[in-house]
Design an enzyme around this catalytic site. Structure first.
Site, PDB file in Angstrom:
ATOM      1  N   GLU A   9      11.143  19.013 -24.757  1.00  0.00           N
ATOM      2  CA  GLU A   9      10.322  19.432 -23.608  1.00  0.00           C
ATOM      3  C   GLU A   9      10.867  20.735 -23.007  1.00  0.00           C
ATOM      4  OE1 GLU A   9       7.468  17.987 -22.764  1.00  0.00           O
ATOM      5  OE2 GLU A   9       7.580  15.917 -23.480  1.00  0.00           O
TER       6      GLU A   9
ATOM      7  N   HIS B 263       9.023  10.291 -28.221  1.00  0.00           N
ATOM      8  CA  HIS B 263       8.019  11.204 -27.672  1.00  0.00           C
ATOM      9  C   HIS B 263       8.373  12.682 -27.907  1.00  0.00           C
ATOM     10  CE1 HIS B 263       5.020  12.864 -24.966  1.00  0.00           C
ATOM     11  NE2 HIS B 263       5.992  13.523 -24.362  1.00  0.00           N
TER      12      HIS B 263
ATOM     13  N   HIS C 295       1.368  18.323 -27.515  1.00  0.00           N
ATOM     14  CA  HIS C 295       1.149  16.915 -27.176  1.00  0.00           C
ATOM     15  C   HIS C 295      -0.099  16.313 -27.827  1.00  0.00           C
ATOM     16  CE1 HIS C 295       4.368  17.548 -24.387  1.00  0.00           C
ATOM     17  NE2 HIS C 295       4.303  16.313 -23.934  1.00  0.00           N
TER      18      HIS C 295
ATOM     19  N   LYS D 235       3.108  11.696 -11.253  1.00  0.00           N
ATOM     20  CA  LYS D 235       2.376  10.704 -12.060  1.00  0.00           C
ATOM     21  C   LYS D 235       3.252   9.471 -12.250  1.00  0.00           C
ATOM     22  CE  LYS D 235      -0.211  13.660 -15.212  1.00  0.00           C
ATOM     23  NZ  LYS D 235      -0.562  13.696 -16.645  1.00  0.00           N
TER      24      LYS D 235
ATOM     25  N   ARG E 197       0.813  -1.239   0.000  1.00  0.00           N
ATOM     26  CA  ARG E 197       0.000   0.000   0.000  1.00  0.00           C
ATOM     27  C   ARG E 197       0.837   1.276   0.000  1.00  0.00           C
ATOM     28  NH1 ARG E 197      -2.549  -3.243   3.494  1.00  0.00           N
ATOM     29  NH2 ARG E 197      -4.439  -4.200   2.665  1.00  0.00           N
TER      30      ARG E 197
ATOM     31  N   GLU F 164      -4.721  17.325 -11.769  1.00  0.00           N
ATOM     32  CA  GLU F 164      -5.214  17.608 -13.116  1.00  0.00           C
ATOM     33  C   GLU F 164      -6.706  17.910 -13.120  1.00  0.00           C
ATOM     34  OE1 GLU F 164      -4.031  14.462 -15.786  1.00  0.00           O
ATOM     35  OE2 GLU F 164      -2.689  15.804 -16.839  1.00  0.00           O
TER      36      GLU F 164
ATOM     37  N   HIS G 253       0.978  13.134 -29.506  1.00  0.00           N
ATOM     38  CA  HIS G 253       0.487  11.788 -29.147  1.00  0.00           C
ATOM     39  C   HIS G 253      -0.100  11.088 -30.372  1.00  0.00           C
ATOM     40  CE1 HIS G 253      -0.013  12.974 -24.636  1.00  0.00           C
ATOM     41  NE2 HIS G 253       1.160  12.418 -24.861  1.00  0.00           N
TER      42      HIS G 253
ATOM     43  N   LYS H 253       7.772  23.386 -14.047  1.00  0.00           N
ATOM     44  CA  LYS H 253       6.838  22.253 -13.920  1.00  0.00           C
ATOM     45  C   LYS H 253       6.276  22.203 -12.502  1.00  0.00           C
ATOM     46  CE  LYS H 253       5.385  17.708 -14.612  1.00  0.00           C
ATOM     47  NZ  LYS H 253       5.482  16.419 -15.243  1.00  0.00           N
TER      48      LYS H 253
ATOM     49  N   ARG I 261      -2.841  22.454 -15.436  1.00  0.00           N
ATOM     50  CA  ARG I 261      -1.817  21.520 -15.888  1.00  0.00           C
ATOM     51  C   ARG I 261      -1.908  21.279 -17.397  1.00  0.00           C
ATOM     52  NH1 ARG I 261       0.126  16.930 -11.589  1.00  0.00           N
ATOM     53  NH2 ARG I 261       1.513  15.801 -12.940  1.00  0.00           N
TER      54      ARG I 261
ATOM     55  N   ASN J  53       0.454  20.474 -22.032  1.00  0.00           N
ATOM     56  CA  ASN J  53       0.142  19.628 -23.194  1.00  0.00           C
ATOM     57  C   ASN J  53       0.389  20.310 -24.529  1.00  0.00           C
ATOM     58  OD1 ASN J  53      -0.510  17.202 -22.096  1.00  0.00           O
ATOM     59  ND2 ASN J  53      -2.638  17.782 -21.721  1.00  0.00           N
TER      60      ASN J  53
END
Ligand SMILES: NC(=O)c1ccc[n+]([C@@H]2O[C@H](COP(=O)([O-])OP(=O)(O)OC[C@H]3O[C@@H](n4cnc5c(N)ncnc54)[C@H](O)[C@@H]3O)[C@@H](O)[C@H]2O)c1
Ligand SMILES: [Zn+2]
Length: 339
Positions: free
Chosen positions: A168, A245, A228, A126, A104, A216, A232, A206, A221, A225
């Protein structure tokens, strides 16, 4: 630098690989990949158990996740153990999800070793895995107890992987910091004496965004993107792999700058600035996959961030400023894709 979150805070330290290893606690286990182990493993504290996965995105799988969990148990890891994720974004996401779920949740230390992981993946909490149905479909928000940004590790990074992270860095300049953008007028190299300051700047940008919108929810946030949505889609239609990426995001930023200009959101001339700064960094700004406009639009609509069929994009207002724009007409996207 301190990053605050709902359950406390953590420090992000710019340091050397050796100093980061010396700072690990005694009751610690290390997850890494074979490339990082090959270049930097001689500096791992000898007493600590090490799990090295295969390099590459396919290690962000349920299968590898299960193997790491079993290894944690075999190594005698307890709730007091700290897990150090030493590697790029793949290791950070995989090992981060292990530490979020083993017993946990056990303490997580991030030691990002790629430029992309240093300026992006290691800060923000994340963590997660891919499924056959798509990237990052399993995961959690799980904050580390500390992050060691080991700049010297970048010296062994493949130049293409380094440029991947530079995409980035350029993004931060374009969305939030025109001063940073000015520092990128020439190709950035691992040996540049400005690099630590540039990485630190990106981490603080960031951190500021994720502190504002940890889960988010507020939309803040979403500015991260930029590039992106198209990026993506390019990764998806090219089958994940041939276009890295950061490269896909670079292509995406060029397209989305054109889109913003066509919609009147982005100041005239910005698309030229975007393309110019990316090309100076040796990054791609076009790709034949963009011509398959139908497939790209389809991929955008399937992207988990597209709400109820409406096309939303984070678009530049001018270099250094960005905002979320919803209900973008598909025809405008098609025109921007064609260039
Ligand atoms: N959690 C987040 O917020 C977040 C943000 C951005 C990206 N990501 C994830 O990060 C992943 C991509 O990360 P990445 O670009 O770091 O890829 P990666 O982890 O696959 O690393 C790229 C390559 O560099 C090698 N490598 C790593 N460090 C090295 C070093 N110091 N010297 C030599 N080789 C080294 C790796 O073995 C790999 O082959 C994706 O899975 C993406 O989804 C997560
Ligand atoms: Zn990205």
């Amino acid at each position: 630098m301190t990053v605050n979150h709902s359950r406390g805070s953590y420090e992000v330290a710019l340091t050397t690989f050796e100093a980061a290893m010396a700072a690990l606690p005694e009751d610690c286990i290390i997850v890494t990949d074979h490339n990082v182990q090959r270049h930097w493993g001689h500096l791992f504290p000898r007493a600590l158990p090490v799990f090295a996965c295969e390099p590459g995105e396919h290690s962000k799988s349920l299968d590898v996740y299960e193997r790491v969990l079993a290894w944690c148990a075999d190594s005698g890891a307890s709730r007091r153990t700290t897990l150090a994720a030493v590697g790029g974004g793949v290791v950070g996401d995989l090992a981060g999800f292990v530490s979020a779920t083993y017993m946990r949740g056990i303490r997580l230390v991030q030691v990002p070793t790629t430029l992309l992981a240093q300026v992006d993946a290691a800060v923000g909490g994340k963590v997660g895995l891919d499924l056959a149905a798509g990237k990052n479909l399993v995961g959690a928000f799980y904050q580390p107890v500390s992050v060691y940004v080991v700049i010297d590790a970048l010296s062994t990074l493949d130049p293409r992987q380094f440029r991947n992270g530079v995409a980035e860095v350029v993004k931060y300049g374009l969305i939030m910091d025109s001063e940073l953008l000015r520092q990128l007028s020439e190709g950035l190299l691992p040996t540049n004496p400005q690099l630590p300051a540039i990485v630190e700047k990106c981490v603080s940008l960031k951190a500021a965004v994720v502190e504002d919108d940890e889960f988010e929810r507020t939309g803040r946030r979403a500015i991260l993107n930029f590039g992106h949505t198209i990026g993506h889609a390019v990764e998806k239609v090219t089958g994940y792999g041939p276009v890295l990426h950061g490269e896909a995001v670079s292509i995406g930023m060029a397209v989305e700058a054109r889109l913003g200009e066509a919609l009147g959101v982005t100041a005239a001339g910005t698309a030229y600035v975007v393309t110019d700064v990316l090309e100076r960094q040796g990054l791609p700004v076009r790709h034949e996959a963009l011509q398959a406009t139908g497939s790209i639009l389809e991929a955008i609509k399937l992207d988990k961030k597209a709400k109820r069929g409406s096309l939303a994009f984070s678009l530049l207002i001018e270099p250094g400023k960005c905002k979320l724009v919803e209900d973008v007409p598909p025809e405008a996207v098609e025109a921007a894709l064609r260039g």
